[in-house]
Scaffold this motif. Structure first.
Motif, PDB file in Angstrom:
ATOM      1  N   VAL B   4       0.852  -1.192   0.000  1.00  0.00           N
ATOM      2  CA  VAL B   4       0.000   0.000   0.000  1.00  0.00           C
ATOM      3  C   VAL B   4       0.889   1.244   0.000  1.00  0.00           C
ATOM      4  O   VAL B   4       1.786   1.371   0.837  1.00  0.00           O
ATOM      5  N   VAL B   5       0.638   2.130  -0.949  1.00  0.00           N
ATOM      6  CA  VAL B   5       1.433   3.359  -1.011  1.00  0.00           C
ATOM      7  C   VAL B   5       0.520   4.589  -0.946  1.00  0.00           C
ATOM      8  O   VAL B   5      -0.688   4.489  -1.181  1.00  0.00           O
ATOM      9  N   ILE B   6       1.122   5.706  -0.594  1.00  0.00           N
ATOM     10  CA  ILE B   6       0.368   6.966  -0.537  1.00  0.00           C
ATOM     11  C   ILE B   6       0.666   7.740  -1.813  1.00  0.00           C
ATOM     12  O   ILE B   6       1.821   8.025  -2.118  1.00  0.00           O
ATOM     13  N   ILE B 246       4.752   8.384  -5.914  1.00  0.00           N
ATOM     14  CA  ILE B 246       4.523   7.722  -4.632  1.00  0.00           C
ATOM     15  C   ILE B 246       5.207   8.510  -3.521  1.00  0.00           C
ATOM     16  O   ILE B 246       6.416   8.772  -3.585  1.00  0.00           O
ATOM     17  N   LEU B 247       4.436   8.914  -2.544  1.00  0.00           N
ATOM     18  CA  LEU B 247       4.985   9.761  -1.465  1.00  0.00           C
ATOM     19  C   LEU B 247       5.665   8.925  -0.390  1.00  0.00           C
ATOM     20  O   LEU B 247       6.654   9.351   0.197  1.00  0.00           O
ATOM     21  N   ALA B 248       5.086   7.762  -0.116  1.00  0.00           N
ATOM     22  CA  ALA B 248       5.633   6.882   0.924  1.00  0.00           C
ATOM     23  C   ALA B 248       4.850   5.579   0.888  1.00  0.00           C
ATOM     24  O   ALA B 248       3.791   5.503   0.263  1.00  0.00           O
ATOM     25  N   GLU B 249       5.392   4.578   1.556  1.00  0.00           N
ATOM     26  CA  GLU B 249       4.675   3.303   1.643  1.00  0.00           C
ATOM     27  C   GLU B 249       4.121   3.149   3.063  1.00  0.00           C
ATOM     28  O   GLU B 249       4.814   3.449   4.045  1.00  0.00           O
ATOM     29  N   VAL B 250       2.884   2.704   3.151  1.00  0.00           N
ATOM     30  CA  VAL B 250       2.340   2.378   4.469  1.00  0.00           C
ATOM     31  C   VAL B 250       2.716   0.923   4.734  1.00  0.00           C
ATOM     32  O   VAL B 250       2.311   0.023   4.004  1.00  0.00           O
ATOM     33  N   ALA B 251       3.522   0.721   5.781  1.00  0.00           N
ATOM     34  CA  ALA B 251       4.109  -0.600   5.974  1.00  0.00           C
ATOM     35  C   ALA B 251       3.291  -1.480   6.915  1.00  0.00           C
ATOM     36  O   ALA B 251       3.345  -2.707   6.833  1.00  0.00           O
ATOM     37  N   PHE B 402       9.525   4.974   0.225  1.00  0.00           N
ATOM     38  CA  PHE B 402       9.229   4.117  -0.915  1.00  0.00           C
ATOM     39  C   PHE B 402      10.502   3.853  -1.709  1.00  0.00           C
ATOM     40  O   PHE B 402      11.212   4.788  -2.082  1.00  0.00           O
ATOM     41  N   ALA B 403      10.783   2.578  -1.897  1.00  0.00           N
ATOM     42  CA  ALA B 403      11.982   2.238  -2.662  1.00  0.00           C
ATOM     43  C   ALA B 403      11.708   0.986  -3.478  1.00  0.00           C
ATOM     44  O   ALA B 403      10.882   0.182  -3.128  1.00  0.00           O
TER      45      ALA B 403
END
Lengths: 86, 403
Positions: B4-6, B246-251, B402-403
């Protein structure tokens, strides 16, 4: 009318679900089983009873000159507030 | 399970009317807390807050909308417009049928309640506007977002006081993670800064009259804020296929309940939520570089939260940074976790850690690196966002670069 002391003791006793005769001047609120919410409720009841504003912030109970360390100190604090506001 | 990503973020709060302005204010350690301005403020003993300033709702909404939108709904829509525009999504067909909106909120339409109680009790009127109920209901904001953007999937409002937004975002994450929907709009909002709203809080005697100083030995309570934070949570492959930024991943996330006290926080409850979030995200303690604290500035929260972090992280607690951005935007109650997630995005994406401003005196009971007063550059891969609500309901989210 009963004394300030008796009225304060009445409020605290009601909060602690005790008979007023079981609340002594040297009792602390902790002794009486009153927790932080009970304290805030007691102060509200005291403000309503005496029509005063008690300067009490739960984050810094020691910061105001209103001393809640015992029933006696609360009574003294209320007497002072009433004297100041009259 | 799906990643899931933002892919979109939006906000309006005391620091700014959009994400870039808010992040700039956080980087500069600006304070959005000022003298409150609304009717009867002179009858309050608490007169400061993080109010949204220079705000003209009529420039954003037409007359019919104004009749239906309480302030918390207005804020939500403003933030949702920004987030969804950034994501670049248009909801139609299959996507519209599956995508929904889950938002956090605690007080509902407090301003609407306040104005209408005043009208019937104080002014003695016997008639109220026909839209009082649809305006004040807690789910009004979520419903209007669903209508404006054609979101026809699962939509509802989560209400867990100060953890509402984190619970909502955790729920939205779970829906995308589990494959129920490729996209969820989520976050939260609050607007309690009106006479009745602040008066109610005043009664609890936990509010500061002079400022929010989380973790500082001379802290003396919380300061309220208002606003909204909205995000687009999207399934990674869906985002990648359309080339979305993608701003970041929700981990991952975890929720826990103290099952103990209606207002006093619990170290155990907080610890379990932090540990649980790391386990859910399959992260090690040493992966965490930054925690956006619940950090309310009350005596009880900050020392309990510090103890929980020290307990969970052990030696690593001294190597991570933890800050409370409530010192800048105030406590947005049901919306707070959403605005605070922006600081986590800034940490993992931009490598900038928002400071805890107003920090004046070290407190041995909060002996962590609270990033005092000045933002810091740091290479952070994982950030946690804590929320520990009245009622002992906790929710912690884990965000990953995010990578």
């Amino acid at each position: 009318m009963s004394s300030i002391k008796d009225r304060v003791i009445g409020i605290i006793a009601e909060q602690a679900v005790l008979d007023p005769s079981d609340v002594t001047m040297d009792s602390t609120l902790e002794d009486l089983g009153i927790d932080s919410l009970g304290l805030v409720e007691s102060i509200f009841a005291i403000e309503e009873e005496f029509d005063v504003s008690v300067p009490f912030n739960a984050n810094e109970p020691e910061a105001s000159d209103f001393d809640i360390s015992s029933v006696a100190s609360i009574v003294a604090g209320i007497e002072k507030l009433i004297a100041e506001q009259s | 399970m799906k990643r899931v990503v933002i892919t979109g973020a939006g906000t309006i709060n005391a620091l700014g009317h959009n994400v870039p302005d808010t992040l700039e204010a956080m980087r500069e350690g600006r304070c959005g807390i000022r003298e409150l301005e609304f009717r009867d403020v002179d009858r309050l003993s608490i007169r400061i807050g993080g109010q949204v300033r220079d705000y003209d709702p009529e420039a954003r909404f037409n007359r019919q909308q104004m009749a239906l939108y309480d302030r918390f709904t207005q804020f939500t829509l403003i933030a949702a417009r920004e987030a969804i525009a950034q994501a670049g999504l248009v909801f139609s067909g299959e996507l519209a049928a599956r995508a929904g909106v889950v938002l956090g909120n605690s007080g509902g339409g407090m301003t609407t309640l306040d104005e209408n109680y005043r009208s019937v009790y104080e002014d003695g009127k016997n008639r109220v506007h026909p839209f009082v109920v649809p305006k004040l209901m807690n789910n009004a904001a979520a419903s209007h977002v669903s209508m404006e953007f054609n979101l026809k999937g699962p939509s509802f409002t989560v209400s867990t006081a100060c953890a509402s937004s984190n619970h909502a975002m955790a729920q939205a994450f779970q829906m995308v993670h589990g494959g129920m929907t490729p996209v969820m709009v989520t976050g939260g909002s609050e607007s309690m800064l009106c006479f009745g709203g602040v008066k109610a809080w005043e009664g609890l005697r936990v509010m500061s009259k002079d400022g929010c100083r989380p973790f500082s030995a001379n802290r003396n309570g919380m300061v309220q804020g208002e606003g909204a934070g909205i995000f687009v949570f999207e399934e990674y492959e869906h985002a990648r296929a359309r080339g979305a930024e993608i701003l970041a991943e929700v981990a991952g996330y975890a929720m826990s309940s103290d099952a103990a006290d209606i207002v006093m926080p619990s170290k155990q409850g907080a610890s379990r939520a932090i540990k649980g979030a790391l386990a859910d995200a399959r992260l090690n303690l040493s992966d965490v570089g930054y925690i956006n604290a619940h950090g309310t500035g009350t005596a009880a929260n900050d020392k309990t939260e510090s103890a929980a972090v020290a307990d969970v992280f052990g030696a690593h607690a001294d190597r991570l940074m933890i800050s409370s951005t409530k010192s800048m935007h105030g406590h947005l109650i049901g919306g707070t976790g959403a605005v605070e997630l922006l600081a986590c995005i800034m940490a993992v994406r931009d490598g900038v850690i928002a400071p805890t401003i107003g920090y004046q005196e070290p407190d041995p009971e909060c002996a962590l690196d609270v990033v005092p007063n000045v933002a810091r550059e740091a290479d952070v891969n994982v950030a946690l966002s804590n929320a520990f609500a009245f009622g002992g309901l906790n929710a912690v989210l884990a965000l990953k670069r995010f990578a």
